[in-house]
Design an enzyme around this catalytic site. Structure first.
Site, PDB file in Angstrom:
ATOM      1  N   LYS A   1       5.535   2.902   8.099  1.00 27.35           N
ATOM      2  CA  LYS A   1       6.457   2.300   7.130  1.00 27.35           C
ATOM      3  C   LYS A   1       7.841   2.078   7.728  1.00 27.35           C
ATOM      4  O   LYS A   1       8.149   2.499   8.834  1.00 27.35           O
ATOM      5  CB  LYS A   1       6.566   3.180   5.887  1.00 27.35           C
ATOM      6  CG  LYS A   1       5.256   3.303   5.109  1.00 27.35           C
ATOM      7  CD  LYS A   1       4.723   1.947   4.652  1.00 27.35           C
ATOM      8  CE  LYS A   1       5.570   1.300   3.594  1.00 27.35           C
ATOM      9  NZ  LYS A   1       5.033  -0.012   3.152  1.00 27.35           N
TER      10      LYS A   1
ATOM     11  N   HIS B   1       9.700  -4.693   7.198  1.00 29.73           N
ATOM     12  CA  HIS B   1      10.083  -5.530   6.051  1.00 29.73           C
ATOM     13  C   HIS B   1      11.576  -5.874   6.111  1.00 29.73           C
ATOM     14  O   HIS B   1      12.320  -5.648   5.146  1.00 29.73           O
ATOM     15  CB  HIS B   1       9.754  -4.827   4.733  1.00 29.73           C
ATOM     16  CG  HIS B   1       8.353  -4.305   4.655  1.00 29.73           C
ATOM     17  ND1 HIS B   1       7.252  -5.136   4.652  1.00 29.73           N
ATOM     18  CD2 HIS B   1       7.864  -3.038   4.597  1.00 29.73           C
ATOM     19  CE1 HIS B   1       6.149  -4.395   4.590  1.00 29.73           C
ATOM     20  NE2 HIS B   1       6.487  -3.130   4.559  1.00 29.73           N
TER      21      HIS B   1
ATOM     22  N   ILE C   1      -6.699 -12.707   2.264  1.00 29.00           N
ATOM     23  CA  ILE C   1      -7.461 -11.471   2.487  1.00 29.00           C
ATOM     24  C   ILE C   1      -7.339 -10.535   1.289  1.00 29.00           C
ATOM     25  O   ILE C   1      -8.327  -9.961   0.823  1.00 29.00           O
ATOM     26  CB  ILE C   1      -6.967 -10.767   3.766  1.00 29.00           C
ATOM     27  CG1 ILE C   1      -7.336 -11.587   5.005  1.00 29.00           C
ATOM     28  CG2 ILE C   1      -7.565  -9.366   3.879  1.00 29.00           C
ATOM     29  CD1 ILE C   1      -6.730 -11.062   6.280  1.00 29.00           C
ATOM     30  N   VAL C   2      -6.125 -10.389   0.768  1.00 32.01           N
ATOM     31  CA  VAL C   2      -5.903  -9.466  -0.349  1.00 32.01           C
ATOM     32  C   VAL C   2      -6.647  -9.947  -1.590  1.00 32.01           C
ATOM     33  O   VAL C   2      -7.381  -9.182  -2.227  1.00 32.01           O
ATOM     34  CB  VAL C   2      -4.396  -9.337  -0.643  1.00 32.01           C
ATOM     35  CG1 VAL C   2      -4.166  -8.363  -1.797  1.00 32.01           C
ATOM     36  CG2 VAL C   2      -3.636  -8.874   0.583  1.00 32.01           C
TER      37      VAL C   2
ATOM     38  N   VAL D   1       0.140 -12.782  -4.129  1.00 29.05           N
ATOM     39  CA  VAL D   1       0.966 -13.821  -3.516  1.00 29.05           C
ATOM     40  C   VAL D   1       2.284 -13.225  -3.061  1.00 29.05           C
ATOM     41  O   VAL D   1       3.050 -12.695  -3.877  1.00 29.05           O
ATOM     42  CB  VAL D   1       1.240 -14.979  -4.498  1.00 29.05           C
ATOM     43  CG1 VAL D   1       2.200 -15.993  -3.881  1.00 29.05           C
ATOM     44  CG2 VAL D   1      -0.062 -15.647  -4.901  1.00 29.05           C
TER      45      VAL D   1
ATOM     46  N   ASP E   1       6.889  -7.602  -4.767  1.00 30.37           N
ATOM     47  CA  ASP E   1       8.158  -8.264  -4.467  1.00 30.37           C
ATOM     48  C   ASP E   1       9.082  -8.182  -5.673  1.00 30.37           C
ATOM     49  O   ASP E   1       8.777  -8.760  -6.726  1.00 30.37           O
ATOM     50  CB  ASP E   1       7.940  -9.749  -4.130  1.00 30.37           C
ATOM     51  CG  ASP E   1       7.141  -9.946  -2.872  1.00 30.37           C
ATOM     52  OD1 ASP E   1       7.446  -9.254  -1.888  1.00 30.37           O
ATOM     53  OD2 ASP E   1       6.229 -10.790  -2.855  1.00 30.37           O
TER      54      ASP E   1
ATOM     55  N   ASN F   1       3.055   0.900  -1.862  1.00 30.78           N
ATOM     56  CA  ASN F   1       2.250   1.242  -0.681  1.00 30.78           C
ATOM     57  C   ASN F   1       0.853   1.656  -1.138  1.00 30.78           C
ATOM     58  O   ASN F   1       0.393   2.773  -0.906  1.00 30.78           O
ATOM     59  CB  ASN F   1       2.909   2.340   0.162  1.00 30.78           C
ATOM     60  CG  ASN F   1       3.096   3.643  -0.587  1.00 30.78           C
ATOM     61  OD1 ASN F   1       3.351   3.646  -1.784  1.00 30.78           O
ATOM     62  ND2 ASN F   1       2.967   4.755   0.113  1.00 30.78           N
ATOM     63  N   ILE F   2       0.182   0.715  -1.782  1.00 30.81           N
ATOM     64  CA  ILE F   2      -1.140   0.973  -2.366  1.00 30.81           C
ATOM     65  C   ILE F   2      -2.123   1.574  -1.348  1.00 30.81           C
ATOM     66  O   ILE F   2      -2.855   2.510  -1.671  1.00 30.81           O
ATOM     67  CB  ILE F   2      -1.707  -0.314  -2.994  1.00 30.81           C
ATOM     68  CG1 ILE F   2      -0.902  -0.697  -4.242  1.00 30.81           C
ATOM     69  CG2 ILE F   2      -3.183  -0.159  -3.366  1.00 30.81           C
ATOM     70  CD1 ILE F   2      -1.306  -2.012  -4.876  1.00 30.81           C
TER      71      ILE F   2
END
Length: 366
Positions: free
Chosen positions: A75, A96, A172-173, A233, A264, A294-295
């Site tokens: 992270k 990020h 992919i998600v 998205v 987001d 952070n699933i």
């Protein structure tokens, strides 16, 4: 090279970027690997397994930051790590940066060489796949009345239909979330702006999945009928509009669930805010929101194995050749170069934060 990794500071995060398998590869190549005690404990990798792989155990991150030339982690760096960075140190992690101006200031001020790991994947990150699958399972979980939901079983039973789900994004998600939901018996509509991706999805995914072009008008049509929305998205950070606004929540059934995997703030879901696994959901206008950012951290063992393998070639190349030559050799690693000894190189960050940048290609003479 001396490579260091340690237990993540972020709450609820237990993934590792180096499993004992990768450590053994690095030590066999002549590198020294420093591992903080307890780094992989919650992911199923005890200290003994790292010792057997040739790692040197250290007490914690302070010691590792002091000794390691290359820091690798999962992270972003947190405020408690800022002062531990030193000039010329190499950092490879999911930074990020575009969303974190303070972090970028530190990277530039400390004159480190920093790589944004999430931008270095050629085939997409395994973290996205596991986030999609877990997002679907959390959606099914929070639809149950014992968890605050409307009391629906995702797949239904004889004489009672399964749920209606909307998955926004067919990457992919989104495909991973759709695959799980449809396998459980849900009726799924998957949206995307790429008609080619939607066409391919009809052949790759189980039957019974509907596809639609993604826009706010189509979403409005579906919201009154869906029990679960999963957003996959990544919303451009410079945009100020949203796919689902707060006003649109009134179209939904009470106790319907929104899982925002992309996480987001100010993004596709206007009412999103980040949460943790300690307190994962909140309600806005009667709609349950799951906001954990952070699933994949809920499945650290599975995720770590795939994720560590996916980025290992980059870590090994940096260790073998140094960050400059490694970035010259690989355009995907070069794409992730974010800060180089006080110079910003990350394009999205420069755009969003209105900073000057020098491209990695120009800086490295590629």
């Amino acid at each position: 090279m001396i490579i260091g990794t340690f237990k993540e500071c972020k709450q609820g995060e237990s993934r590792v970027v180096l499993t004992p398998n990768e450590v053994s590869e690095l030590t066999a190549g002549g590198h020294t690997v420093l591992v903080g005690k307890g780094t992989g404990e919650n992911a199923g990798f005890p200290d003994e397994s790292y010792l057997e792989a040739g790692a040197v155990l250290k007490e914690g991150m302070e010691e590792i930051y002091a000794d390691a030339e290359l820091i690798v982690k999962v992270k972003e760096i947190l405020p408690e790590e800022y002062d531990l960075l030193r000039e010329g140190q190499i950092l490879f992690t999911c930074l990020h940066p575009a969303a974190n101006r303070e972090e970028v200031d530190v990277l530039l001020d400390k004159k480190v060489v920093a790589f944004t790991a999430e931008d270095t994947h050629q085939y997409g990150s395994p973290n996205g796949e596991v986030a999609g699958k877990l997002g679907a399972l959390w959606g099914a979980h929070y639809l149950l009345s014992v968890n605050g939901g409307m009391g629906k079983l995702v797949g239904g039973i004889g004489g009672a239909p399964g749920i209606q789900a909307l998955v926004i994004g067919a990457g992919i998600v989104g495909r991973s979330a759709t695959n799980v939901l449809s396998s459980l018996g849900a009726r799924v509509t998957m949206m995307d702006v790429n008609i080619g991706v939607l066409r391919d999805a009809q052949y790759l995914l189980p039957k019974g999945i509907d596809t639609m072009f993604s826009n706010q008008s189509n979403i409005r049509q579906l919201l009154p009928h869906v029990d679960l929305v999963i957003n996959c998205v990544k919303w451009p950070k410079q945009r100020k509009d949203h796919l689902i606004t707060r006003d649109m929540l009134k179209l939904m059934r009470k106790k319907a669930v929104i899982i925002d995997i992309s996480a987001d703030v100010g993004g596709a879901i206007e009412t999103y805010r980040p949460t943790t696994y300690e307190d994962p959901v909140y309600e806005v206008d009667g709609i349950i929101h799951f906001g954990v950012d952070n699933i994949p951290g809920a499945a650290p063992h599975t995720t770590s194995i795939a994720y560590a393998a996916s980025v290992f070639a980059h870590i090994q190349s940096i260790a073998d050749h140094g960050p400059e030559e490694a970035a010259r050799r690989n355009p995907y690693l070069r794409r992730g170069l974010t800060a180089y000894k006080g110079i910003l190189t990350h394009e999205e960050t420069a755009l969003i934060q209105q900073r000057e940048r020098v491209s990695a290609e120009k800086l490295l003479g590629v």
